[in-house]
Design an enzyme around this catalytic site. Structure first.
Site, short mmCIF file in Angstrom:
data_model
loop_
_atom_site.label_atom_id
_atom_site.label_comp_id
_atom_site.label_asym_id
_atom_site.label_seq_id
_atom_site.Cartn_x
_atom_site.Cartn_y
_atom_site.Cartn_z
N GLU A 135 36.51 38.45 43.09
CA GLU A 135 35.59 39.60 43.19
C GLU A 135 34.18 39.31 42.65
OE1 GLU A 135 37.65 42.87 41.34
OE2 GLU A 135 39.20 42.88 42.87
N GLU B 85 46.83 40.59 48.41
CA GLU B 85 47.22 41.76 47.61
C GLU B 85 47.50 42.96 48.52
OE1 GLU B 85 44.37 42.52 44.48
OE2 GLU B 85 44.08 40.40 44.08
C1 XIL Z 1 45.57 45.45 39.06
C2 XIL Z 1 46.99 45.56 38.54
O1 XIL Z 1 47.84 45.87 39.63
C3 XIL Z 1 47.07 46.62 37.48
O2 XIL Z 1 48.36 46.62 36.88
C4 XIL Z 1 46.01 46.37 36.39
O3 XIL Z 1 46.01 47.45 35.48
C5 XIL Z 1 44.63 46.22 37.00
O4 XIL Z 1 44.67 45.21 37.99
N1 XIL Z 1 42.41 43.55 42.58
C6 XIL Z 1 42.94 42.51 41.87
C7 XIL Z 1 44.15 42.74 41.02
O5 XIL Z 1 42.51 41.37 42.03
O6 XIL Z 1 44.18 41.91 39.89
C8 XIL Z 1 44.26 44.18 40.60
O7 XIL Z 1 45.50 44.35 39.92
C9 XIL Z 1 44.14 45.10 41.79
C10 XIL Z 1 42.81 44.94 42.47
#
Ligand code: XIL
Length: 337
Positions: free
Chosen positions: A121, A227
């Site tokens: 990101e 994701e």
């Molecule tokens: C999220 C997790 O799912 C949560 O448990 C945590 O509190 C915050 O992060 N993009 C990403 C992930 O790259 O690392 C994130 O995961 C969701 C959005």
């Protein structure tokens, strides 16, 4: 490869039912949090107890293990960007801390973690650089610095740039530009992770998803859908994406399915999953893996983000760990080949 993000209770198998489901349904794993900075640091030192358990779970079950993530803008310890007194860390201090972190973490799992999200990101939706502390303290070259360090620490791991909203043309093109810049400097980058936090309706279009895959493939990258989830709840705001810094107040109309998930909504979500998987399968020469962000609806981060306390249904398995219509739809697409 079909992967899933695991919280601690799944990879330490205290949630035995979810662990069994994972072994049955998936062949690659990402740690939802425990390989992030916050997951491996204890004070200024390191604590690998959970990360080790995660990697061992993957190895025990012959799964591909995905590392997430070496550089991000959040979920980091407070001391990281601090220098002497009240001053921020200097460029040299921060580069030293980054190198120590990458040497220790990527180095520890050398030959065992197959893919590393080196930078997560780094871009805003308009394609400009996100003004993180990494960016403001080190400068724009923090990205190539991190990839260079990761290549040295884990020479066998595939190195990934990961982001959400890569379907927005300006952001997609900026990610391609990062790839091209690293390549022109002879810094290794192997893959782009398209996070894939989608919704049942609205943007991105399937065409935009395909365009992003093709753009990264044309840039010589492997593509991971890293994701994936498909959020069926009403939009909490007018943005798409997954910016973890945002949150929205709970209102009843944002949380309509507290009792059950209506059949029409489940069907619409299944269609969206099928449409997405048709594109992933069509480009299976480039899309090497699809990873779901969570095992089952009850465990999804979308129950707490961007609105805390909603009852969400974004994944393939329901709260009883039963396959949903979306699971059947994805399996049907896979069977079409
Ligand atoms: C999220 C997790 O799912 C949560 O448990 C945590 O509190 C915050 O992060 N993009 C990403 C992930 O790259 O690392 C994130 O995961 C969701 C959005």
């Amino acid at each position: 490869m079909v992967g899933v993000a695991l919280p601690t209770p799944v990879f330490n198998e205290s949630d035995a039912a979810s662990a069994e489901l994972v072994k049955r349904e998936f062949n690659r794993v990402t740690a939802e949090n425990e390989t992030k900075w916050k997951g491996v640091h204890a004070g200024q030192g390191f604590d690998f107890s959970k990360a080790d358990q995660f990697v061992e779970f993957g190895e025990r079950n012959d799964m591909e293990v995905h590392g997430h993530t070496l550089v991000w803008h959040t979920d980091q310890p407070r001391w990281l960007f601090k220098g002497e007194g009240d001053k921020p860390a200097t460029r040299e201090e921060l580069l030293d801390r980054l190198k120590l972190h990458i040497d220790k973490v990527a180095g520890r799992y050398k030959g065992r973690i197959a893919y590393w999200d080196v930078v997560n990101e780094a871009l805003e939706d308009d394609g400009s650089m996100r003004k993180t502390e990494w960016y403001t303290i080190i400068g724009e070259d923090y990205i190539e610095q991190a990839f260079t360090m990761a290549a040295a620490a884990a020479p066998d791991a595939k190195l990934v740039y990961n982001d959400y909203n890569l379907e927005i043309p300006a952001k997609r093109d900026a990610a391609v530009a990062i790839v091209e810049r690293l390549k022109s400097k002879k810094v290794r980058i192997d893959a782009v992770g398209i996070q894939g936090h989608y919704r049942t309706t609205g943007d991105p279009t399937i065409q935009q998803v395909e365009d992003a895959i093709v753009a990264f493939k044309d840039a010589g990258m492997e593509v991971l859908i890293s994701e994936l989830d498909v959020d069926p709840l009403p939009f909490a705001w007018d943005k798409v994406g997954a910016d973890v810094n945002f949150s929205v107040e709970m209102k009843a109309e944002l949380d309509p399915y507290t009792q059950s998930f209506p059949a029409e909504a489940e069907e619409a979500q299944a269609q969206r999953y099928a449409d997405l998987f048709r594109v992933f399968v069509k480009h299976s020469d480039a899309v090497v893996a699809v990873t779901f962000w969570g095992v089952s609806d009850g465990a999804s981060w979308l129950n707490t983000w961007p609105v805390r306390g909603r009852t969400n249904y974004p994944l393939l398995f329901d709260r009883q760990l039963k396959p949903k219509k979306a699971w059947h739809a994805v399996m049907a697409v896979a069977a079409e080949g």
